[in-house]
Motif scaffolding. Structure first.
Motif, short mmCIF file in Angstrom:
data_model
loop_
_atom_site.label_atom_id
_atom_site.label_comp_id
_atom_site.label_asym_id
_atom_site.label_seq_id
_atom_site.Cartn_x
_atom_site.Cartn_y
_atom_site.Cartn_z
N LEU A 27 -34.51 59.59 69.66
CA LEU A 27 -32.85 59.56 69.13
C LEU A 27 -32.32 58.08 70.05
O LEU A 27 -32.44 58.08 71.13
N GLY A 28 -31.87 57.15 69.19
CA GLY A 28 -31.42 55.98 69.98
C GLY A 28 -29.99 55.49 69.69
O GLY A 28 -29.39 54.68 70.07
N ILE A 29 -29.24 56.93 69.79
CA ILE A 29 -27.87 56.90 69.58
C ILE A 29 -27.19 57.96 70.59
O ILE A 29 -27.60 58.89 70.83
N THR A 30 -26.15 57.17 71.36
CA THR A 30 -25.32 58.10 71.94
C THR A 30 -23.88 57.72 71.66
O THR A 30 -23.59 56.62 70.76
N MET A 31 -22.93 58.61 71.93
CA MET A 31 -21.62 58.20 71.49
C MET A 31 -20.64 59.13 72.24
O MET A 31 -20.87 60.07 72.85
N ASP A 32 -19.51 58.55 72.07
CA ASP A 32 -18.26 58.84 72.77
C ASP A 32 -17.31 59.28 71.87
O ASP A 32 -16.48 58.30 71.53
N PRO A 33 -16.90 60.60 71.18
CA PRO A 33 -16.20 60.95 70.17
C PRO A 33 -14.66 60.60 70.69
O PRO A 33 -13.75 60.25 69.86
N ALA A 34 -14.35 60.55 72.17
CA ALA A 34 -12.93 60.33 72.30
C ALA A 34 -12.40 58.96 72.08
O ALA A 34 -11.26 58.58 71.85
#
Length: 94
Positions: A27-34
């Motif tokens: 997995l090459g994705i991180t995210m910050d939903p805020a």
């Protein structure tokens, strides 16, 4: 134009499918939903690396963590995006 009439852009990270699991995909994705930040970082076949950041109106995480606050189910997705889209369609917008 009011905020309700603006175009919104969303991205959703889905779980790995059977083929991806079999290949031990990373997995090459991180995210910050805020903040709507999606960070893509990794190496592609051939050795080239990438490190990109993108911002969206909605960053929705469905890859793993079912039952946690971060996980976005189909029901959550409909609440976040689907209801307004459906109302707009009924009002004649597409």
């Amino acid at each position: 134009m009011s905020e309700g009439d603006a175009i919104r852009v969303a991205v959703r990270v889905r779980p790995f499918n059977a083929r991806e699991k079999k290949r031990n995909a990373g997995l090459g994705i991180t995210m910050d939903p805020a903040t709507g930040l999606v960070h893509a970082k990794g190496t592609v076949p051939g050795g080239d690396s990438f490190n990109k950041k993108y911002y969206f109106d909605h960053a929705l995480w469905s890859h793993d963590g079912f039952g946690t606050d971060e996980y976005v189910s189909q029901e959550n997705l409909f609440d976040i995006l689907g209801k307004d889209l459906l109302l707009s369609a009924w009002e004649g917008y597409n």
